[in-house]
Motif scaffolding. Structure first.
Motif, mmCIF file in Angstrom:
data_model
loop_
_atom_site.group_PDB
_atom_site.id
_atom_site.type_symbol
_atom_site.label_atom_id
_atom_site.label_comp_id
_atom_site.label_asym_id
_atom_site.label_seq_id
_atom_site.Cartn_x
_atom_site.Cartn_y
_atom_site.Cartn_z
ATOM 1 N N TRP A 198 -5.861 -7.940 1.165
ATOM 2 C CA TRP A 198 -6.543 -7.656 2.435
ATOM 3 C C TRP A 198 -7.317 -8.881 2.914
ATOM 4 O O TRP A 198 -7.323 -9.193 4.104
ATOM 5 C CB TRP A 198 -7.485 -6.467 2.287
ATOM 6 C CG TRP A 198 -6.838 -5.132 2.097
ATOM 7 C CD1 TRP A 198 -7.045 -4.247 1.088
ATOM 8 C CD2 TRP A 198 -5.871 -4.505 2.961
ATOM 9 N NE1 TRP A 198 -6.267 -3.119 1.246
ATOM 10 C CE2 TRP A 198 -5.541 -3.248 2.403
ATOM 11 C CE3 TRP A 198 -5.241 -4.891 4.140
ATOM 12 C CZ2 TRP A 198 -4.624 -2.395 2.991
ATOM 13 C CZ3 TRP A 198 -4.321 -4.026 4.741
ATOM 14 C CH2 TRP A 198 -4.018 -2.800 4.152
ATOM 15 N N TRP A 253 -13.515 -1.468 1.476
ATOM 16 C CA TRP A 253 -13.185 -0.060 1.249
ATOM 17 C C TRP A 253 -12.454 0.094 -0.089
ATOM 18 O O TRP A 253 -12.637 1.094 -0.785
ATOM 19 C CB TRP A 253 -12.297 0.446 2.387
ATOM 20 C CG TRP A 253 -11.921 1.891 2.246
ATOM 21 C CD1 TRP A 253 -12.635 2.980 2.635
ATOM 22 C CD2 TRP A 253 -10.720 2.397 1.636
ATOM 23 N NE1 TRP A 253 -11.959 4.128 2.321
ATOM 24 C CE2 TRP A 253 -10.779 3.805 1.703
ATOM 25 C CE3 TRP A 253 -9.610 1.807 1.043
ATOM 26 C CZ2 TRP A 253 -9.769 4.623 1.202
ATOM 27 C CZ3 TRP A 253 -8.599 2.624 0.546
ATOM 28 C CH2 TRP A 253 -8.695 4.015 0.627
ATOM 29 N N THR A 254 -11.653 -0.906 -0.462
ATOM 30 C CA THR A 254 -10.937 -0.865 -1.735
ATOM 31 C C THR A 254 -11.910 -0.854 -2.910
ATOM 32 O O THR A 254 -11.620 -0.261 -3.959
ATOM 33 C CB THR A 254 -9.965 -2.057 -1.843
ATOM 34 O OG1 THR A 254 -9.066 -2.039 -0.722
ATOM 35 C CG2 THR A 254 -9.157 -1.994 -3.134
ATOM 36 N N GLU A 265 -11.094 -3.541 4.932
ATOM 37 C CA GLU A 265 -10.224 -2.817 4.001
ATOM 38 C C GLU A 265 -10.483 -3.251 2.561
ATOM 39 O O GLU A 265 -10.420 -2.438 1.628
ATOM 40 C CB GLU A 265 -8.753 -3.035 4.352
ATOM 41 C CG GLU A 265 -8.228 -2.185 5.488
ATOM 42 C CD GLU A 265 -8.394 -2.880 6.826
ATOM 43 O OE1 GLU A 265 -9.210 -3.828 6.903
ATOM 44 O OE2 GLU A 265 -7.733 -2.468 7.793
ATOM 45 N N ARG A 323 -8.522 -8.974 6.654
ATOM 46 C CA ARG A 323 -8.962 -7.590 6.894
ATOM 47 C C ARG A 323 -9.969 -7.240 5.798
ATOM 48 O O ARG A 323 -9.704 -6.495 4.873
ATOM 49 C CB ARG A 323 -7.751 -6.658 6.919
ATOM 50 C CG ARG A 323 -6.898 -6.895 8.166
ATOM 51 C CD ARG A 323 -5.563 -6.196 8.146
ATOM 52 N NE ARG A 323 -5.666 -4.741 8.101
ATOM 53 C CZ ARG A 323 -4.624 -3.920 8.207
ATOM 54 N NH1 ARG A 323 -3.406 -4.436 8.406
ATOM 55 N NH2 ARG A 323 -4.770 -2.622 8.138
ATOM 56 N N ARG A 339 0.834 -1.214 0.000
ATOM 57 C CA ARG A 339 0.000 0.000 0.000
ATOM 58 C C ARG A 339 0.867 1.262 0.000
ATOM 59 O O ARG A 339 0.599 2.219 -0.741
ATOM 60 C CB ARG A 339 -0.905 -0.022 1.227
ATOM 61 C CG ARG A 339 -1.815 1.182 1.385
ATOM 62 C CD ARG A 339 -2.948 1.134 0.421
ATOM 63 N NE ARG A 339 -3.756 2.354 0.503
ATOM 64 C CZ ARG A 339 -4.653 2.701 -0.390
ATOM 65 N NH1 ARG A 339 -4.856 1.937 -1.452
ATOM 66 N NH2 ARG A 339 -5.350 3.807 -0.262
#
Length: 515
Positions: free
Chosen positions: A247, A258-259, A255, A252, A223
């Protein structure tokens, strides 16, 4: 599927001809070594009697004599320079003209012995009229990286750079091996040096680096690299899918979701892979409410789930024990018009078997798969065999193996035979049937037994009061450098002591001391 079942259930399973025992004639010198060994598996024929090795015929087929000559000159454990010198100073090897085909086979032969591989590589490279191709170099680079010989790998990369034969595939292998060894800075440095290799820093090469880091779990480092590069290298949909997978790999999932939003912000549209990766992660958590939310979102976004998505969901529903809900996935898939493939049908057969709906599983195998133009593969046959064996339909399990043996494109593997071996012990057929199966595995299908299979057979033989045979297999297992489990040693030790096999007991105890 269910609507056609009642009519179909009136039809009986049609067994094929009974299995017949055959002695396999090997077709290469390598296979001959198995036939003429004193292996307890290979030496048993279908009637339980031992074969006379002089009665076994071995027919030679076209081989690679140059390979055999070179290999015979290589002494395992020697340094790479000793290997090089032994080949260089041998007049027989000097008469061999290397080719890319020969060197490829040679390096592949030593893929787990980097010294022999590198010495042979150097010898071939010193022969007049021969030059390594980039593919040969890449094989050697990959072997050195796999064996954590990083200095040697770097030296070979520099050699390739001087010859202007470094490719994207080379760089990908080097970065992956550096990452696998925990040398993250070297992986990033390789990317920074792309220009010296005549390669360009662009979206494709950036994605190679990010993918390498994410697959090794270094998503946060990937990242930070991305944030540094994105101002000069534009990301694409694949870039974000790499992060979604990364992720999810480290659990996770927030995340990862969210990506998806970040992806849309860069003008990239999430695809079925984007959503399916997150769905699989929620499946691993058995969070099926989130799974169904994402399935609905996919439909709303005009990105309907595909057969891979549905197969994943069905598989994890079955693992959770909710077989009925797993089976209902087939109806959801039909609604969206997704065409089933072999993996989907294999999963469905497995689920129906777990739900004790054996006849429906047979219907899928014998009717629905052919109707959909889907041919069974090894996994299909293995699933059917396992299901029949589990439910005590042992004859049907062997009929499936016979069907499999008639196909050219689909051959049994070790997993095919494990439930059949269990069936031998369950039915008490530990003489002819067991001997024939083991003989077929080794001599007909050229399969090597793994630790699970050795353990299964040794334990079964001990319980069947056949510890002499079990001990022969135990010795063979040790001879093949397969470390037995402590429980196996303990079991066979108790059995041989009861039979007053004191020499065997002493050898087993010696093995146990090394565990």
């Amino acid at each position: 599927m269910i609507c056609h079942l009642q009519k179909y259930l009136k039809q009986a399973w049609i067994p094929l001809n009974p299995l017949t025992s055959r002695i396999c004639f090997h077709s290469s010198s390598e296979n001959c070594s198995h036939v003429f060994s004193s292996s307890p598996i290979e030496s048993y024929c279908s009637d339980g009697a031992r074969l006379d090795h002089h009665q076994v015929l071995c027919v030679d087929s076209p081989r690679l004599p140059d390979i055999d000559v070179i290999i015979s000159k290589v002494h395992v454990g020697s340094s790479e320079d000793e290997v090089f010198q032994s080949l260089k100073q041998d007049h027989v090897c000097n008469a061999i003209q290397p080719s890319h085909y020969l060197v490829n086979k040679l390096i592949h032969r030593f893929k787990d012995d980097w010294k022999s591989a590198l010495g042979s590589f150097r010898w071939a490279g010193s022969c007049p009229g021969y030059e390594h191709s980039s593919e040969i170099y890449e094989m050697m680079v990959d072997i050195l990286g796999k064996m954590r010989q990083m200095d040697q790998m770097r030296a070979l990369l520099e050699e390739m750079s001087k010859g202007h034969i470094v490719t994207l595939n080379t760089v990908a292998k080097v970065m992956r091996r550096f990452s696998g060894a925990g040398q993250w800075e070297d992986a990033v440095r390789t990317f920074d040096e792309l220009g010296t290799f005549g390669l360009e820093k662009n979206t494709e090469t950036m994605n190679l680096l990010l993918d390498t880091l994410c697959k090794e779990g270094k998503v946060e480092l990937a990242r930070s690299v991305f944030l540094e590069l994105k101002s000069c290298i534009p990301p694409n949909a694949h870039t974000f899918n790499i992060f979604i997978h990364g992720w999810c790999k480290i659990n996770r999932v927030d995340e990862a979701q969210w990506t998806i939003q970040e992806m849309k912000g860069h003008g990239c549209h999430p695809c079925v892979i984007s959503y399916s990766t997150i769905i699989q992660s929620y499946c691993r958590q058995y969070n099926f409410s989130k799974v169904y939310e994402l399935l609905d979102e996919m439909q709303a976004q005009g990105c309907p789930p595909n057969v891979v998505t549905y197969t994943t969901v069905m598989s994890y529903l079955a693992k959770s024990g909710d077989f009925e809900e797993a089976i209902r996935i087939t109806e959801k898939m039909k609604i969206v018009g997704s065409k089933p493939d072999s993996r989907f049908f294999n999963c469905l057969i497995y689920t129906l078997g777990r739900a004790s709906r054996v006849q429906e599983a047979v219907y899928v195998y014998q009717v629905e798969m052919p109707e959909n133009g889907v041919a069974p593969d090894t996994s299909t046959f293995n699933t059917m065999i396992t299901m029949f064996s589990h439910h005590g339909h042992h004859e049907n399990a062997f009929h499936v193996l016979e069907e499999m043996n008639k196909l050219e494109h689909c051959k049994p593997n070790v997993q095919t035979f494990q439930p059949l071996l269990k069936s031998c012990f369950k039915t008490g057929k530990t003489d002819e049937c067991l001997s024939r199966l083991l003989n077929d595995m080794v001599n007909k299908h050229h399969l090597s037994l793994d630790i699970s299979t050795y353990t299964l057979v040794i334990h079964g033989l001990c319980r069947a009061n056949k510890c002499e045979w079990a001990y022969l297999l135990f010795k063979e297992m040790i001879g093949h450098d397969i470390t037995p489990r402590y429980q196996t040693c303990r079991l066979i030790l108790d059995e041989v002591k009861q039979k007053h096999m004191y020499d065997a007991a002493e050898k087993i105890e010696a093995v146990m001391k090394k565990l």
